[in-house]
Design a protein around this motif. Structure first.
Motif, PDB file in Angstrom:
ATOM      1  N   GLY A 227       0.833  -1.187   0.000  1.00 48.15           N
ATOM      2  CA  GLY A 227       0.000   0.000   0.000  1.00 48.15           C
ATOM      3  C   GLY A 227       0.871   1.241   0.000  1.00 48.15           C
ATOM      4  O   GLY A 227       2.111   1.160   0.057  1.00 48.15           O
ATOM      5  N   PRO A 228       0.261   2.432  -0.065  1.00 49.37           N
ATOM      6  CA  PRO A 228       1.028   3.682  -0.043  1.00 49.37           C
ATOM      7  C   PRO A 228       1.903   3.775   1.212  1.00 49.37           C
ATOM      8  O   PRO A 228       1.432   3.561   2.326  1.00 49.37           O
ATOM      9  N   GLY A 229       3.177   4.051   1.015  1.00 56.02           N
ATOM     10  CA  GLY A 229       4.096   4.224   2.126  1.00 56.02           C
ATOM     11  C   GLY A 229       4.541   2.945   2.804  1.00 56.02           C
ATOM     12  O   GLY A 229       5.211   3.003   3.833  1.00 56.02           O
ATOM     13  N   GLN A 230       4.186   1.797   2.244  1.00 60.21           N
ATOM     14  CA  GLN A 230       4.546   0.531   2.871  1.00 60.21           C
ATOM     15  C   GLN A 230       5.840  -0.050   2.293  1.00 60.21           C
ATOM     16  O   GLN A 230       6.208   0.233   1.144  1.00 60.21           O
ATOM     17  N   ILE A 231       6.510  -0.865   3.089  1.00 58.57           N
ATOM     18  CA  ILE A 231       7.652  -1.659   2.633  1.00 58.57           C
ATOM     19  C   ILE A 231       7.462  -3.073   3.151  1.00 58.57           C
ATOM     20  O   ILE A 231       6.692  -3.310   4.088  1.00 58.57           O
ATOM     21  N   TYR A 232       8.181  -4.019   2.538  1.00 56.84           N
ATOM     22  CA  TYR A 232       8.091  -5.398   3.003  1.00 56.84           C
ATOM     23  C   TYR A 232       8.937  -5.602   4.253  1.00 56.84           C
ATOM     24  O   TYR A 232      10.007  -5.021   4.401  1.00 56.84           O
ATOM     25  N   ASP A 233       8.435  -6.431   5.137  1.00 56.82           N
ATOM     26  CA  ASP A 233       9.146  -6.772   6.367  1.00 56.82           C
ATOM     27  C   ASP A 233      10.245  -7.786   6.042  1.00 56.82           C
ATOM     28  O   ASP A 233       9.968  -8.962   5.828  1.00 56.82           O
ATOM     29  N   SER A 234      11.480  -7.332   5.994  1.00 58.96           N
ATOM     30  CA  SER A 234      12.604  -8.243   5.752  1.00 58.96           C
ATOM     31  C   SER A 234      13.347  -8.586   7.030  1.00 58.96           C
ATOM     32  O   SER A 234      13.955  -9.651   7.144  1.00 58.96           O
ATOM     33  N   ASN A 235      13.316  -7.670   8.013  1.00 58.19           N
ATOM     34  CA  ASN A 235      14.121  -7.875   9.215  1.00 58.19           C
ATOM     35  C   ASN A 235      13.773  -9.151   9.965  1.00 58.19           C
ATOM     36  O   ASN A 235      14.658  -9.889  10.402  1.00 58.19           O
ATOM     37  N   SER A 236      12.481  -9.421  10.147  1.00 60.40           N
ATOM     38  CA  SER A 236      12.108 -10.598  10.935  1.00 60.40           C
ATOM     39  C   SER A 236      12.547 -11.878  10.243  1.00 60.40           C
ATOM     40  O   SER A 236      12.933 -12.857  10.898  1.00 60.40           O
ATOM     41  N   PHE A 237      12.511 -11.884   8.893  1.00 64.98           N
ATOM     42  CA  PHE A 237      12.989 -13.057   8.158  1.00 64.98           C
ATOM     43  C   PHE A 237      14.504 -13.195   8.297  1.00 64.98           C
ATOM     44  O   PHE A 237      15.024 -14.295   8.527  1.00 64.98           O
ATOM     45  N   ALA A 238      15.216 -12.080   8.163  1.00 63.11           N
ATOM     46  CA  ALA A 238      16.675 -12.113   8.277  1.00 63.11           C
ATOM     47  C   ALA A 238      17.105 -12.587   9.662  1.00 63.11           C
ATOM     48  O   ALA A 238      18.000 -13.426   9.799  1.00 63.11           O
ATOM     49  N   LEU A 239      16.461 -12.057  10.700  1.00 64.24           N
ATOM     50  CA  LEU A 239      16.880 -12.388  12.054  1.00 64.24           C
ATOM     51  C   LEU A 239      16.484 -13.804  12.442  1.00 64.24           C
ATOM     52  O   LEU A 239      17.206 -14.477  13.189  1.00 64.24           O
ATOM     53  N   CYS A 240      15.347 -14.288  11.939  1.00 63.39           N
ATOM     54  CA  CYS A 240      14.977 -15.689  12.178  1.00 63.39           C
ATOM     55  C   CYS A 240      15.997 -16.624  11.535  1.00 63.39           C
ATOM     56  O   CYS A 240      16.437 -17.609  12.142  1.00 63.39           O
ATOM     57  N   ALA A 241      16.358 -16.313  10.297  1.00 61.30           N
ATOM     58  CA  ALA A 241      17.355 -17.140   9.603  1.00 61.30           C
ATOM     59  C   ALA A 241      18.692 -17.082  10.330  1.00 61.30           C
ATOM     60  O   ALA A 241      19.382 -18.095  10.486  1.00 61.30           O
ATOM     61  N   ALA A 242      19.065 -15.900  10.812  1.00 62.83           N
ATOM     62  CA  ALA A 242      20.329 -15.751  11.535  1.00 62.83           C
ATOM     63  C   ALA A 242      20.299 -16.515  12.853  1.00 62.83           C
ATOM     64  O   ALA A 242      21.301 -17.111  13.262  1.00 62.83           O
ATOM     65  N   ALA A 243      19.161 -16.510  13.532  1.00 64.99           N
ATOM     66  CA  ALA A 243      19.043 -17.246  14.793  1.00 64.99           C
ATOM     67  C   ALA A 243      19.164 -18.741  14.560  1.00 64.99           C
ATOM     68  O   ALA A 243      19.821 -19.454  15.329  1.00 64.99           O
ATOM     69  N   ARG A 244      18.551 -19.234  13.499  1.00 67.01           N
ATOM     70  CA  ARG A 244      18.680 -20.654  13.174  1.00 67.01           C
ATOM     71  C   ARG A 244      20.116 -20.993  12.807  1.00 67.01           C
ATOM     72  O   ARG A 244      20.635 -22.050  13.180  1.00 67.01           O
ATOM     73  N   ASP A 245      20.763 -20.101  12.071  1.00 65.04           N
ATOM     74  CA  ASP A 245      22.157 -20.309  11.699  1.00 65.04           C
ATOM     75  C   ASP A 245      23.045 -20.365  12.936  1.00 65.04           C
ATOM     76  O   ASP A 245      24.050 -21.075  12.962  1.00 65.04           O
ATOM     77  N   ALA A 246      22.665 -19.641  13.973  1.00 62.96           N
ATOM     78  CA  ALA A 246      23.437 -19.634  15.216  1.00 62.96           C
ATOM     79  C   ALA A 246      23.194 -20.876  16.054  1.00 62.96           C
ATOM     80  O   ALA A 246      23.917 -21.128  17.022  1.00 62.96           O
ATOM     81  N   GLY A 247      22.170 -21.665  15.715  1.00 66.17           N
ATOM     82  CA  GLY A 247      21.878 -22.894  16.438  1.00 66.17           C
ATOM     83  C   GLY A 247      20.576 -22.897  17.201  1.00 66.17           C
ATOM     84  O   GLY A 247      20.260 -23.868  17.893  1.00 66.17           O
ATOM     85  N   ALA A 248      19.786 -21.830  17.085  1.00 64.35           N
ATOM     86  CA  ALA A 248      18.549 -21.722  17.850  1.00 64.35           C
ATOM     87  C   ALA A 248      17.356 -22.297  17.096  1.00 64.35           C
ATOM     88  O   ALA A 248      17.410 -22.533  15.882  1.00 64.35           O
TER      89      ALA A 248
END
Length: 440
Positions: A227-248
């Motif tokens: 929508g107007p002024g919106q962006i996609y949420d990338s942070n939660s995906f990046a941090l979830c992937a990073a947490a799994r990569d760390a072993g969580a």
């Protein structure tokens, strides 16, 4: 889960990267050990040494398909003058009873089968006339029954030394040996070893459960129409992937709108499945910094030092940070900035070590090295701040990727290292040696 209280300092204190990290690691405690089934323990850290109850292999066995023989019976055997032996039976893997191999005799044997009594070596099927016309096992000639219980004869064309092609009992590990040390992370080879020595369960620290949520009314989910002024949420995906990569074990919560009460209730709902909470966005000084608004007053009056402390760090990117504990179990919470690069760099510097600490690991940090800076012009850095620039590392050299902007997520996707510029350096010349944090 118990944790110490975060360090309390004045609100205007400018934290160094080192101070903030030390405060986190002094607060977070390793998770309590539990007993898990082998496959459930993958990725977990052992809390006790494991000794071998049964030798591997548990008995002398054949490493080849062939014939179990006595050494004296095949001495001097050749193509021209083969040793002719009477075959007294077959020995297969898992077979309880084996024929006795006496003088002038042989037993047909399969890979992994126990060496039968009386036999001293194994001659591969390829060294015999049993190997003509086919490969191992399938090419081993069938032997017709003989009146005395023998199964025909086999010609052996080569001599064999004692113990040839025999895997000795305990040649892998012996009973009483230490199989794995406490502190070992259980990957597929370690799981295989535990199963091989008969361990069905193991005592480990569990993988931490990390809940990640991002904040911002402007955030839309991938696959939705913007929508107007919106962006996609990338942070939660990046941090979830990073947490799994760390072993969580990581749980992603959909983006929370800029409403303090909604965020507070969402976090409270997540406490039941969290060993660590990570938020991204809403921690700076803007009018809609919802995380700060929602969590600044959270804490237990009977527990001094509980609640979330919002800080300014002498670093770029990632100046605004939050850290503390929340809920009756004092679950650690790290509040990260909302810019994608700031969020990811903050995760690597602070959240990943916290996860590794919860796991009970001794080495919780990414590896670092020194590298030669390959760039056409000098890098600039703000004085008094430790800067972390994205880079690509190879063969002792590192090349900057993208600029210093904390929104440059495309450049982040090309990076495999962070170039560290110390607080006292405002410029780094091409060819200079720099510290590099390796992300791969």
């Amino acid at each position: 889960m118990s944790s110490a209280a975060p360090r309390a300092v004045g609100q205007d204190h400018l934290w160094s990267v080192t101070e903030h990290l030390e405060d986190i690691l002094a607060t977070v405690r390793p998770l309590e050990p539990i007993e898990l089934q082998l496959l459930d323990a993958q990725g977990c850290v052992l809390v006790e040494d494991v000794t071998v109850p049964v030798s591997l292999p548990p008995f002398d066995n054949s490493s080849m398909d062939g014939y179990a023989v006595r050494v004296a019976d095949v001495a001097g055997a050749s193509e021209e003058y083969p040793a002719v032996l009477t075959v007294v039976g077959d020995v297969a893997a898992g077979q309880a009873e084996q024929p006795h191999v006496g003088p002038g005799q042989a037993a047909r044997i399969m890979t992994g089968a126990p060496l039968p009594p009386g036999a001293e070596a194994v001659v591969p099927v390829e060294w015999t006339d049993g190997g003509l016309g086919g490969g191992p096992v399938s090419g081993m000639r069938a032997h017709s029954a003989a009146p005395d219980g023998a199964r025909g004869e086999v010609q052996v064309h080569r001599s064999a030394e004692a113990r040839a092609h025999v895997r000795a009992q305990g040649s892998d590990v012996k009973a009483g040996d230490r199989a794995l040390d406490a502190g070992t992370v259980l990957g597929p080879p370690q799981i295989a070893l535990l199963a091989a020595i008969g361990r069905g369960t193991v005592r480990v620290r569990p993988r931490p459960r990390v809940v990640v949520l991002s904040t911002g009314s402007e955030l839309a989910q991938p696959d939705e129409e913007l929508g107007p002024g919106q962006i996609y949420d990338s942070n939660s995906f990046a941090l979830c992937a990073a947490a799994r990569d760390a072993g969580a074990i990581a749980y992603r919560v959909g983006a929370v709108a800029d409403d303090a009460e909604t965020l507070r209730s969402t976090i409270e709902d997540q406490l039941i499945r969290a060993d660590l909470l990570v938020t991204t966005g809403g921690v700076s000084v803007g009018a809609y910094d919802v995380v700060k608004e929602a969590l600044s007053s959270v804490g237990d009056e009977d527990e001094p030092g509980s609640g979330i402390d919002f800080r300014k760090l002498a670093m770029q990117p990632g100046k605004p940070q939050g850290f503390g504990s929340i809920g009756p179990e004092h679950i650690p919470l790290l509040a990260l900035p909302g810019n994608p690069v700031s969020s990811y760099v903050s995760f690597e510097l602070f959240v990943r070590p916290a996860i590794r600490t919860l796991m009970g690991l001794e080495d919780v940090h990414r590896p670092t090295t020194r590298a030669i800076l390959e760039t056409a012009k000098a890098l600039t850095s703000p004085g008094g701040r430790r800067q972390f620039l994205r880079g690509k590392y190879a063969d002792g050299k590192v090349t900057p990727v993208g600029g210093a902007g904390s929104h440059l997520i495309a450049a982040l996707a090309q990076a495999d290292a962070l170039i560290v510029v110390p607080e006292d350096d405002t410029s780094v010349e091409p060819g200079a040696e720099v510290e590099v944090v390796l992300l791969g």
